[in-house]
Scaffold this active site. Structure first.
Site, PDB file in Angstrom:
ATOM      1  N   ARG A 130       5.867 138.805 136.633  1.00  0.00           N
ATOM      2  CA  ARG A 130       6.394 140.169 136.540  1.00  0.00           C
ATOM      3  C   ARG A 130       6.295 140.601 135.089  1.00  0.00           C
ATOM      4  O   ARG A 130       6.785 139.903 134.185  1.00  0.00           O
ATOM      5  CB  ARG A 130       7.846 140.280 136.997  1.00  0.00           C
ATOM      6  CG  ARG A 130       8.468 141.591 136.531  1.00  0.00           C
ATOM      7  CD  ARG A 130       9.825 141.884 137.050  1.00  0.00           C
ATOM      8  NE  ARG A 130       9.766 142.243 138.451  1.00  0.00           N
ATOM      9  CZ  ARG A 130      10.681 142.984 139.066  1.00  0.00           C
ATOM     10  NH1 ARG A 130      11.719 143.455 138.393  1.00  0.00           N
ATOM     11  NH2 ARG A 130      10.579 143.258 140.337  1.00  0.00           N
ATOM     12  N   HIS A 157       3.433 147.097 142.753  1.00  0.00           N
ATOM     13  CA  HIS A 157       4.551 146.236 143.152  1.00  0.00           C
ATOM     14  C   HIS A 157       4.328 145.815 144.625  1.00  0.00           C
ATOM     15  O   HIS A 157       5.071 146.208 145.520  1.00  0.00           O
ATOM     16  CB  HIS A 157       5.862 147.003 142.990  1.00  0.00           C
ATOM     17  CG  HIS A 157       7.090 146.138 143.032  1.00  0.00           C
ATOM     18  ND1 HIS A 157       7.047 144.757 143.029  1.00  0.00           N
ATOM     19  CD2 HIS A 157       8.418 146.471 143.085  1.00  0.00           C
ATOM     20  CE1 HIS A 157       8.283 144.285 143.073  1.00  0.00           C
ATOM     21  NE2 HIS A 157       9.123 145.293 143.112  1.00  0.00           N
ATOM     22  N   GLN A 160       6.983 144.226 147.174  1.00  0.00           N
ATOM     23  CA  GLN A 160       7.986 145.190 147.645  1.00  0.00           C
ATOM     24  C   GLN A 160       7.490 145.913 148.903  1.00  0.00           C
ATOM     25  O   GLN A 160       8.261 146.191 149.828  1.00  0.00           O
ATOM     26  CB  GLN A 160       8.284 146.202 146.533  1.00  0.00           C
ATOM     27  CG  GLN A 160       9.272 147.285 146.913  1.00  0.00           C
ATOM     28  CD  GLN A 160      10.708 146.792 147.048  1.00  0.00           C
ATOM     29  OE1 GLN A 160      11.197 146.122 146.166  1.00  0.00           O
ATOM     30  NE2 GLN A 160      11.375 147.123 148.149  1.00  0.00           N
ATOM     31  N   ASP A 255      12.552 156.228 144.121  1.00  0.00           N
ATOM     32  CA  ASP A 255      12.646 155.176 143.099  1.00  0.00           C
ATOM     33  C   ASP A 255      13.136 155.852 141.822  1.00  0.00           C
ATOM     34  O   ASP A 255      13.172 157.099 141.740  1.00  0.00           O
ATOM     35  CB  ASP A 255      11.258 154.520 142.908  1.00  0.00           C
ATOM     36  CG  ASP A 255      11.261 153.364 141.918  1.00  0.00           C
ATOM     37  OD1 ASP A 255      12.350 152.823 141.606  1.00  0.00           O
ATOM     38  OD2 ASP A 255      10.165 152.989 141.430  1.00  0.00           O
ATOM     39  N   CYS A 296      13.595 150.972 146.619  1.00  0.00           N
ATOM     40  CA  CYS A 296      13.297 149.571 146.279  1.00  0.00           C
ATOM     41  C   CYS A 296      14.462 148.922 145.538  1.00  0.00           C
ATOM     42  O   CYS A 296      14.597 147.698 145.548  1.00  0.00           O
ATOM     43  CB  CYS A 296      12.020 149.483 145.458  1.00  0.00           C
ATOM     44  SG  CYS A 296      12.043 150.511 143.973  1.00  0.00           S
ATOM     45  N   ARG A 324      12.973 141.355 151.039  1.00  0.00           N
ATOM     46  CA  ARG A 324      12.171 140.867 149.913  1.00  0.00           C
ATOM     47  C   ARG A 324      12.009 139.348 150.006  1.00  0.00           C
ATOM     48  O   ARG A 324      10.951 138.802 149.724  1.00  0.00           O
ATOM     49  CB  ARG A 324      12.845 141.196 148.565  1.00  0.00           C
ATOM     50  CG  ARG A 324      13.005 142.664 148.217  1.00  0.00           C
ATOM     51  CD  ARG A 324      11.698 143.390 148.115  1.00  0.00           C
ATOM     52  NE  ARG A 324      10.737 142.716 147.252  1.00  0.00           N
ATOM     53  CZ  ARG A 324      10.812 142.648 145.907  1.00  0.00           C
ATOM     54  NH1 ARG A 324      11.789 143.241 145.256  1.00  0.00           N
ATOM     55  NH2 ARG A 324       9.871 142.013 145.211  1.00  0.00           N
TER      56      ARG A 324
HETATM   57  N1  NVA Z   1       9.512 151.626 139.280  1.00  0.00           N
HETATM   58  C1  NVA Z   1      10.542 150.648 139.025  1.00  0.00           C
HETATM   59  C2  NVA Z   1      10.579 149.656 140.139  1.00  0.00           C
HETATM   60  C3  NVA Z   1      11.657 148.615 140.002  1.00  0.00           C
HETATM   61  C4  NVA Z   1      11.667 147.644 141.146  1.00  0.00           C
HETATM   62  C5  NVA Z   1      10.275 149.962 137.709  1.00  0.00           C
HETATM   63  O1  NVA Z   1       9.134 149.551 137.475  1.00  0.00           O
HETATM   64  O2  NVA Z   1      11.187 149.844 136.892  1.00  0.00           O
HETATM   65  N1   CP Z   2      13.011 145.967 143.891  1.00  0.00           N
HETATM   66  C1   CP Z   2      12.906 145.082 142.893  1.00  0.00           C
HETATM   67  O1   CP Z   2      11.813 144.642 142.524  1.00  0.00           O
HETATM   68  O2   CP Z   2      14.089 144.711 142.359  1.00  0.00           O
HETATM   69  P1   CP Z   2      14.278 143.815 141.052  1.00  0.00           P
HETATM   70  O3   CP Z   2      13.800 144.634 139.877  1.00  0.00           O
HETATM   71  O4   CP Z   2      15.750 143.546 141.000  1.00  0.00           O
HETATM   72  O5   CP Z   2      13.465 142.566 141.195  1.00  0.00           O
END
Ligand code: NVA
Ligand code: CP
Length: 339
Positions: A130, A157, A160, A255, A296, A324
């Site tokens: 990540r 992502h 997800q 989101d 998400c 998830r």
């Molecule tokens: N768009 C958000 C998704 C988090 C799961 C981010 O990248 O922060």
């Molecule tokens: N939805 C998601 O990826 O959550 P986290 O950022 O908590 O992993």
């Protein structure tokens, strides 16, 4: 042999007591970087496998499918769901997860990505990443020699989306033909990945937000091509009028308005997106009583969604969060497990 409703006639055959006994699709050794790399049938197989593993956990069937495996979990960005999902899923199936935070290893500091990839690949059976640049997860995949799973980058992502599609299937039955409206920052990692997932699986994806934040034209064109080539029935629309966009929607998804790494954009995005907030007025504008609300998570309540929509009976956000774990487990089991 016990078959779950969705697994019946699908690619997963199993006994719940003994675990998976056979499968028609082999994803062993594959990376999981974006859903673009997977066929409709392969994605459906991962959803079937997720349901099977969910049932396996529910009845506490004991045969582990990743015994003796070690998985590296690299996190440049924060995470609650993804980190916990990989960790619990690995342990449930007998694997050892090793959390590698951004200050714990040399990646991004004094070691090249390709060197870290080759070292981790000698010690681990799979690597989750990540982080920021999508090119980093691609480089890890190029050099690791073991499956690399994308746990979120600035652009995509994909794990997800598996959880989202499983949740839609559980609540609405079919995926094909459903209308999913993504409200807000439609060019972010979630918007990109939902658009790909919908086109692969036959949903009508509507991106709704300020035009300056619409998804990249080349990705929209690629997704339309995916829908046409796979004959999935999927489609893409870009609409800036929120009430028009949600007419007849089966799913309203949103989101955060600024993603991790974009904190300096908070004020600008609020100004651009405040009319795209998912509130009771917008939920009512679908003309349907059974439209589900998805996110998400984590959510910024008062920005992209109001508290009353978040807590509404049609909100399925915690089913989504639980899924998830089951879907990430399926990705690991399919790519490095004993099936
Ligand atoms: N768009 C958000 C998704 C988090 C799961 C981010 O990248 O922060
Ligand atoms: N939805 C998601 O990826 O959550 P986290 O950022 O908590 O992993």
């Amino acid at each position: 042999m016990i078959m779950s409703a969705h697994a019946a006639g699908s690619c997963v055959k199993k006994t719940v007591e003994e675990g998976i006994v056979s499968m028609a699709i082999n994803l062993h050794g594959r990376h999981f970087l974006t859903l673009k790399d997977f066929t409709k049938r392969e994605i459906e197989f991962l959803l079937d496998l997720s349901l099977t593993l969910k049932e396996k956990k529910r009845i506490r069937a004991s045969r582990p499918l990743m015994r003796g495996r070690n998985v590296a979990l690299i996190f440049e960005k924060a995470s609650t769901r993804t980190r916990c999902a990989f960790t619990v899923a690995a342990i449930d199936e007998g694997a050892h997860p090793e959390y590698l935070g951004k200050n714990d290893i040399h990646l991004g500091g004094k070691e090249d990505t390709k060197d870290t990839a080759r070292v981790l690949g000698r010690m681990f059976d799979g690597i989750q990443f990540r982080g920021f640049k999508h090119s980093t997860v691609e480089e890890l995949a190029k050099y690791a020699g073991v499956p690399v799973w994308n746990g979120l980058t600035d652009d995509y992502h994909p794990t997800q989306i598996l959880a989202d599609m499983l949740t839609i299937r559980e609540h609405l039955g079919e995926l094909k033909g459903k209308k999913l409206v993504f409200m807000g920052d439609t060019r972010n990692n979630m918007g990109n990945s939902l658009m790909i997932g919908c086109c692969k699986l036959g949903l009508h994806y509507v991106a709704c937000g300020h035009e300056s934040l619409f998804p990249r034209e080349d990705l929209v064109a690629e997704c339309k091509k995916i829908a046409a080539e796979s004959s999935s029935g999927g489609a893409v629309s870009l609409i800036s009028d929120p009430k028009k966009a949600v007419e007849g929607a089966d799913v309203i998804y949103t989101d955060v308005w600024y993603s991790m790494g974009e904190e300096d954009k908070a004020a600008e995005r609020k100004a651009l997106l405040s009319s795209y907030q998912v509130n009771m007025d917008l939920l009512g504008a679908t003309g349907k009583k059974d439209t589900i609300f998805m996110h998400c998570l984590p959510a910024y309540k008062g920005n992209e969604v109001t508290e009353d929509v978040f807590e509404h009976p049609n909100s399925v956000v915690f089913d989504e969060a639980e899924n998830r774990m089951h879907t990430i487990k399926a990705v690991m089991v399919a790519t490095i497990g004993d099936i």
